[in-house]
Every structure is written in C-alpha cells, then in structure tokens.
Motif scaffolding. Sequence first.
Motif, PDB file in Angstrom:
ATOM      1  N   ASN A 249       0.858  -1.184   0.000  1.00  0.00           N
ATOM      2  CA  ASN A 249       0.000   0.000   0.000  1.00  0.00           C
ATOM      3  C   ASN A 249       0.895   1.236   0.000  1.00  0.00           C
ATOM      4  OD1 ASN A 249       0.889   0.424   2.691  1.00  0.00           O
ATOM      5  ND2 ASN A 249      -0.876  -0.638   3.547  1.00  0.00           N
ATOM      6  N   LEU A 250       0.290   2.405  -0.040  1.00  0.00           N
ATOM      7  CA  LEU A 250       1.064   3.635  -0.156  1.00  0.00           C
ATOM      8  C   LEU A 250       2.089   3.771   0.972  1.00  0.00           C
ATOM      9  CD1 LEU A 250       1.647   6.251  -1.650  1.00  0.00           C
ATOM     10  CD2 LEU A 250      -0.218   7.329  -0.357  1.00  0.00           C
ATOM     11  N   ASP A 251       1.688   3.486   2.183  1.00  0.00           N
ATOM     12  CA  ASP A 251       2.613   3.580   3.321  1.00  0.00           C
ATOM     13  C   ASP A 251       3.797   2.631   3.140  1.00  0.00           C
ATOM     14  OD1 ASP A 251       3.209   4.504   6.116  1.00  0.00           O
ATOM     15  OD2 ASP A 251       2.918   2.363   6.543  1.00  0.00           O
TER      16      ASP A 251
ATOM     17  N   HIS B  46       5.156  11.732   0.623  1.00  0.00           N
ATOM     18  CA  HIS B  46       3.707  11.618   0.736  1.00  0.00           C
ATOM     19  C   HIS B  46       3.012  12.867   0.192  1.00  0.00           C
ATOM     20  CE1 HIS B  46      -0.279  11.428   2.682  1.00  0.00           C
ATOM     21  NE2 HIS B  46      -0.131  10.121   2.469  1.00  0.00           N
TER      22      HIS B  46
ATOM     23  N   ILE C 261       3.258  12.851  -3.626  1.00  0.00           N
ATOM     24  CA  ILE C 261       2.440  11.771  -4.200  1.00  0.00           C
ATOM     25  C   ILE C 261       0.972  12.163  -4.190  1.00  0.00           C
ATOM     26  CG2 ILE C 261       1.573   9.421  -3.758  1.00  0.00           C
ATOM     27  CD1 ILE C 261       4.498   8.738  -2.846  1.00  0.00           C
ATOM     28  N   MET C 262       0.517  12.695  -3.081  1.00  0.00           N
ATOM     29  CA  MET C 262      -0.899  13.064  -2.990  1.00  0.00           C
ATOM     30  C   MET C 262      -1.244  14.173  -3.987  1.00  0.00           C
ATOM     31  SD  MET C 262      -1.883  10.755  -1.082  1.00  0.00           S
ATOM     32  CE  MET C 262      -3.619  11.182  -0.994  1.00  0.00           C
TER      33      MET C 262
ATOM     34  N   GLY D 263      -2.256   9.183  -4.763  1.00  0.00           N
ATOM     35  CA  GLY D 263      -1.892   7.879  -4.211  1.00  0.00           C
ATOM     36  C   GLY D 263      -2.206   6.711  -5.134  1.00  0.00           C
ATOM     37  N   ASN D 264      -2.586   6.995  -6.376  1.00  0.00           N
ATOM     38  CA  ASN D 264      -2.928   5.952  -7.342  1.00  0.00           C
ATOM     39  C   ASN D 264      -1.679   5.579  -8.152  1.00  0.00           C
ATOM     40  OD1 ASN D 264      -3.860   4.339  -9.415  1.00  0.00           O
ATOM     41  ND2 ASN D 264      -5.323   5.824 -10.221  1.00  0.00           N
TER      42      ASN D 264
ATOM     43  N   LEU E  39       2.801   7.123  -9.280  1.00  0.00           N
ATOM     44  CA  LEU E  39       2.556   7.895  -8.068  1.00  0.00           C
ATOM     45  C   LEU E  39       3.096   9.309  -8.134  1.00  0.00           C
ATOM     46  CD1 LEU E  39       3.313   5.108  -5.431  1.00  0.00           C
ATOM     47  CD2 LEU E  39       1.079   6.142  -5.907  1.00  0.00           C
TER      48      LEU E  39
ATOM     49  N   PRO F  42       5.270   1.014  -8.066  1.00  0.00           N
ATOM     50  CA  PRO F  42       5.235   2.100  -7.086  1.00  0.00           C
ATOM     51  C   PRO F  42       6.594   2.445  -6.470  1.00  0.00           C
ATOM     52  CG  PRO F  42       3.417   0.594  -6.721  1.00  0.00           C
ATOM     53  CD  PRO F  42       4.295  -0.031  -7.758  1.00  0.00           C
TER      54      PRO F  42
END
Length: 182
Positions: free
Chosen positions: A79-81, A104, A107-108, A113-114, A134, A157
Amino acid sequence: MTVTTQTSNSRIARFRKFSVVGIATAGAAAAVLTLAPSPAQAAELTSATASATKISAADAPAAKTAAKAKKAKKAYPNNLDGWIKESLAIMKAKGIPGSYEGLHRNIMRESGGNPNAENGWDVNAQNGTPSKGLLQVIQPTFDAYHVAGTPNDLTDPVANITAAANYAADKYGSIDNVDSAY
C-alpha cells in the motif's frame, strides 16, 4: 669471640638470604604447578576444544542461514505507506535524500496515491510521453534516474518513487524541496 660472632652472623645472614630466595622460588614453582593443568586435565581440555570446534562447524550453516535471514528483503505492506517506507529504505542505502512527509505530500498532489495514474492531457502526453505513476514521471526521466535494485518498470510504485526522488535530489536537492509540479 668477635670473629666467631661475625662469622656466625655472616652465616646466618647468608642462610636467611638463601632461605628467602628458596621460599620465593618454591612459591613460584608451586604457583606454576597450581595453574598448569595436569596431563589428564590437558587431555580433557584438548578433547573439549575439539568438541567445541566440531559443534561450531556444525552450527556454521545455521549461523549463515540466520545472517541471510537478516539480509533478506524486509516485507513492506503493498500500500502507499509500505511503498513509501520501502522507497525510503532504498533511498537511504543509495544516499538519496528525502523524507516520508516530502514523498507523501508530492504523491498526494501528483496522483492522489494511485500508482496507475496517468496524465493524458499535459504537454508531455501531447508529445507522446505521458506522466505515469505515483509521482507522475515520464519514461525518459525514469530511464535516466532509475535506481538499481528496483524494478525497471515506470509504474511500479517503489521504482516510480525512488526514480522521482533521485531526479528531485539531482534537480532540487531533495524531494522535500518540491512543492509543485516538477
């Protein structure tokens, strides 16, 4: 009598001197004998050392396996984390600056976050090389800044994050210094 007394005193002095030296020598010999193992003890020690060497040799594969387990790739969540944390570990090993917050935030802004995000409308897309992933990297930039040890795949990613962070480090000093499209 004076001569006899002097001779007697001289003999006593010499006797005392020899006695002290003798006691010291005897004491040293006793200490050596106390500290030195007997032949039976020496044989036991040699046998114990050989057994320990055999055990150590038998444990060597286990020790190597444990060392390999430590070197084994740490598992990160898919996942993103997890992607950010894995990228940070690679970045640290490769000397690429950046922080979780900087990655983060960018990326956002870039993809929400996709990892499959693709920009089909900007100038890069109009020229046939859309930004992807990302951190919205184009293929030529990914190819130039790909970090060894990550997949050679623009939309992976971890590969996307580390390549983008590598690019940002080269152009801006760190991904942390990027606050808009780059």
